[in-house]
Design a protein around this motif. Structure first.
Motif, mmCIF file in Angstrom:
data_model
loop_
_atom_site.group_PDB
_atom_site.id
_atom_site.type_symbol
_atom_site.label_atom_id
_atom_site.label_comp_id
_atom_site.label_asym_id
_atom_site.label_seq_id
_atom_site.Cartn_x
_atom_site.Cartn_y
_atom_site.Cartn_z
ATOM 1 N N LYS A 69 45.687 12.745 -13.418
ATOM 2 C CA LYS A 69 46.079 11.390 -13.013
ATOM 3 C C LYS A 69 46.897 10.629 -14.058
ATOM 4 O O LYS A 69 47.251 9.478 -13.835
ATOM 5 C CB LYS A 69 44.830 10.584 -12.658
ATOM 6 C CG LYS A 69 44.026 11.193 -11.506
ATOM 7 C CD LYS A 69 42.799 10.368 -11.184
ATOM 8 C CE LYS A 69 42.021 10.986 -10.022
ATOM 9 N NZ LYS A 69 40.784 10.214 -9.706
ATOM 10 N N CYS A 70 47.154 11.247 -15.179
ATOM 11 C CA CYS A 70 47.945 10.606 -16.252
ATOM 12 C C CYS A 70 47.352 9.270 -16.678
ATOM 13 O O CYS A 70 48.061 8.280 -16.856
ATOM 14 C CB CYS A 70 49.398 10.426 -15.821
ATOM 15 S SG CYS A 70 50.558 10.186 -17.211
ATOM 16 N N ALA B 25 50.502 15.688 -18.098
ATOM 17 C CA ALA B 25 49.982 14.462 -17.480
ATOM 18 C C ALA B 25 48.587 14.641 -16.911
ATOM 19 O O ALA B 25 47.942 13.657 -16.537
ATOM 20 C CB ALA B 25 50.932 13.982 -16.383
ATOM 21 N N ASP C 83 49.838 5.381 -16.351
ATOM 22 C CA ASP C 83 49.666 5.659 -14.920
ATOM 23 C C ASP C 83 50.219 4.558 -14.020
ATOM 24 O O ASP C 83 50.697 4.823 -12.910
ATOM 25 C CB ASP C 83 48.194 5.916 -14.599
ATOM 26 C CG ASP C 83 47.332 4.698 -14.864
ATOM 27 O OD1 ASP C 83 47.416 4.149 -15.983
ATOM 28 O OD2 ASP C 83 46.570 4.287 -13.971
ATOM 29 N N ASP D 223 57.791 12.162 -20.991
ATOM 30 C CA ASP D 223 58.168 10.846 -21.509
ATOM 31 C C ASP D 223 57.580 10.628 -22.896
ATOM 32 O O ASP D 223 56.502 11.126 -23.227
ATOM 33 C CB ASP D 223 57.689 9.735 -20.577
ATOM 34 C CG ASP D 223 58.540 9.623 -19.320
ATOM 35 O OD1 ASP D 223 59.706 10.050 -19.371
ATOM 36 O OD2 ASP D 223 58.040 9.105 -18.300
ATOM 37 N N GLU E 20 44.877 16.266 -19.572
ATOM 38 C CA GLU E 20 45.844 15.412 -20.272
ATOM 39 C C GLU E 20 46.044 15.876 -21.719
ATOM 40 O O GLU E 20 45.074 16.136 -22.441
ATOM 41 C CB GLU E 20 45.375 13.957 -20.239
ATOM 42 C CG GLU E 20 45.409 13.348 -18.849
ATOM 43 C CD GLU E 20 44.767 11.968 -18.786
ATOM 44 O OE1 GLU E 20 44.868 11.335 -17.728
ATOM 45 O OE2 GLU E 20 44.170 11.541 -19.795
ATOM 46 N N ARG F 30 56.195 3.267 -14.988
ATOM 47 C CA ARG F 30 55.182 4.291 -15.183
ATOM 48 C C ARG F 30 55.765 5.393 -16.056
ATOM 49 O O ARG F 30 56.982 5.566 -16.142
ATOM 50 C CB ARG F 30 54.743 4.864 -13.840
ATOM 51 C CG ARG F 30 54.074 3.854 -12.927
ATOM 52 C CD ARG F 30 53.899 4.423 -11.523
ATOM 53 N NE ARG F 30 53.091 5.643 -11.527
ATOM 54 C CZ ARG F 30 52.995 6.479 -10.500
ATOM 55 N NH1 ARG F 30 53.688 6.254 -9.388
ATOM 56 N NH2 ARG F 30 52.237 7.554 -10.588
ATOM 57 N N CYS F 31 54.895 6.148 -16.692
ATOM 58 C CA CYS F 31 55.334 7.230 -17.570
ATOM 59 C C CYS F 31 54.782 8.558 -17.058
ATOM 60 O O CYS F 31 53.668 8.613 -16.532
ATOM 61 C CB CYS F 31 54.878 6.988 -19.007
ATOM 62 S SG CYS F 31 55.501 5.435 -19.713
ATOM 63 N N PHE F 32 55.566 9.600 -17.245
ATOM 64 C CA PHE F 32 55.216 10.907 -16.711
ATOM 65 C C PHE F 32 55.339 11.971 -17.798
ATOM 66 O O PHE F 32 55.710 11.679 -18.936
ATOM 67 C CB PHE F 32 56.120 11.245 -15.525
ATOM 68 C CG PHE F 32 56.110 10.216 -14.432
ATOM 69 C CD1 PHE F 32 55.168 10.264 -13.422
ATOM 70 C CD2 PHE F 32 57.046 9.181 -14.424
ATOM 71 C CE1 PHE F 32 55.156 9.311 -12.413
ATOM 72 C CE2 PHE F 32 57.047 8.222 -13.418
ATOM 73 C CZ PHE F 32 56.087 8.292 -12.407
ATOM 74 N N GLU F 33 55.019 13.190 -17.408
ATOM 75 C CA GLU F 33 55.124 14.307 -18.344
ATOM 76 C C GLU F 33 56.536 14.398 -18.905
ATOM 77 O O GLU F 33 57.525 14.325 -18.184
ATOM 78 C CB GLU F 33 54.750 15.605 -17.621
ATOM 79 C CG GLU F 33 54.650 16.818 -18.526
ATOM 80 C CD GLU F 33 54.073 18.017 -17.816
ATOM 81 O OE1 GLU F 33 54.631 19.117 -17.950
ATOM 82 O OE2 GLU F 33 53.052 17.845 -17.104
#
Length: 405
Positions: free
Chosen positions: A251-252, A248, A281, A303, A394, A298-301
């Motif tokens: 700040k993704c 991510a 984000d 996903d 990223e 929101r999406c994260f590492e």
């Protein structure tokens, strides 16, 4: 005369046996030289089993995916000689198979276990037996693009295991190499990895390693966008793609979406006319504007984000597409429908640019579940998979032809 007839019959039998060894057994699969093509109705499995089992001098083979077809349900593995050709390798006892569509290992059971990555068009899947295997207990290993994925021990003998390939949807096609040699030459592996560059027409402040995209820009302001745009637009055959957030970063600021051809390099997908994107984000949807709308989570590492197009039933590629400079089909025949997605946006586009086109529905997914959809109109040239990144560190892994799509 009797001896001569017996001799001729024996010669005929030998020739037929030789041809059978070359052909092997197959069902719902057509073989053209070393190319195997699915030839069923997608309701039934097609399977190819080589005519000869593994031996001490030949214990490895490879399959290169030419086309994933509709669902990409391609399996590579080992089976006994008298195998049911209505079953995928690995589904029945005394067989093992690595399945491209889900990356799972099937070991004598229709329920697979998580094993390795999914495989897509251009990937090379290998299957072999370790040289230190004992009689009655062998170690079967699988590879992807020259790198070992993993291994499993099964109760079998080397000479009872036959190379096998399974398919299960229209359009699937592979190149078979029964004489492949297993090696770990890093240079050869790098050549395979680098071949994915042909999938992209634009890589701005983004570094490509195989299917992995890494942001290498400054990440200091909103113009420091890293942009990757695919060379081929989505169409009725390739209507969906995915990315996995492997890192991510700070700040993704990762965006996944679709954009017109030659989208501005310094604009995040969704910010400018002719684009739509789901941003990780904040979970917002941006459609031709720098102001996003609440859309999804929101999406994260870790996903997996997906984006695709639902084409209307009366949409035909043949009528709406023509071949571009790279030999791909692109949308070139828009209808007289105003595109609400881009209307009223004040952007720096050239005057008179035609962004009107036939209406389609763009949808987004997160971890295999639908997030939402929007009706848009196809710009001239179609909509191309486009990914944006904006903060240090990223990384995303992209599958332009996901096997679950």
């Amino acid at each position: 005369m009797g001896d001569e007839n017996h001799y001729r019959m024996r010669i005929r039998e030998i020739r037929q046996a030789r041809r059978a060894r070359w052909r092997g057994q197959l069902s719902r699969i057509l073989r053209d030289g070393d190319v195997l093509r699915y030839h069923g109705n997608s309701d039934e499995v097609g399977c190819f089993v080589a005519a000869r089992p593994f031996s001490r001098g030949n214990r490895y083979f490879e399959v290169t995916i030419i086309d994933t077809g509709v669902r990409g349900m391609i399996a590579v593995g080992l089976v006994p000689k008298l195998y049911d050709l209505d079953q995928q390798p690995g589904w029945l006892q005394h067989s093992v198979g690595f399945h491209a569509d889900d990356g799972k290992l099937y070991n004598g059971n229709t329920v697979g276990q998580q094993f390795g990555p999914k495989c897509c068009r251009g990937d090379k899947i290998g299957c072999g037996i370790s040289p230190d295997s004992d009689d009655g207990q062998v170690t079967v290993f699988f590879t992807k693009n020259g790198k070992e994925v993993g291994s499993v021990e099964i109760a079998a003998s080397l000479d009872t295991l036959y190379p096998a390939v399974g398919m299960h949807s229209l359009g699937e096609e592979v190149l078979l190499d029964l004489n492949a040699e297993w090696g770990t030459d890093e240079d050869d592996g790098q050549m395979i990895v680098d071949s994915h560059e042909d999938d992209w027409s634009c890589l701005h402040d983004v570094r490509l390693t195989g299917t992995l995209l890494k942001y290498v820009g400054k990440g200091k302001s909103i113009v420091d966008v890293g942009l990757a745009q695919a060379r081929r637009p989505l169409n009725t055959r390739f209507h969906y793609y995915e990315l996995e957030i492997t890192d991510a970063g700070e700040k993704c600021y990762i965006a996944l979406g679709l954009a017109r051809r030659d989208y501005p390099k310094n604009r995040h997908p969704g910010w400018s006319r002719g684009s739509i994107a789901y941003h990780a984000d904040d979970g917002k949807l941006f459609h031709g504007s720098g102001v996003g709308d609440p859309f999804g989570p929101r999406c994260f590492e870790g996903d997996v984000m997906g984006c695709g197009i639902m084409f209307p039933r009366d949409f035909t590629d043949g009528d709406e597409y023509e071949t571009d400079d790279w030999g791909f089909e692109v949308f070139t025949k828009p209808s007289e429908v105003q595109n609400d997605l881009y209307a009223g946006q004040e952007e720096e586009e050239s005057e008179g640019e035609d962004l009107e086109g036939k209406k389609v529905v763009v949808f987004f997914t997160r971890n295999g579940k639908l997030v939402g959809r929007r009706e848009v109109a196809l710009p001239v040239g179609g909509l191309y998979p486009t990914i944006g990144m904006m903060s240090s560190g990223e990384k995303v892994r992209v599958d332009l032809h996901p096997l679950s799509g």
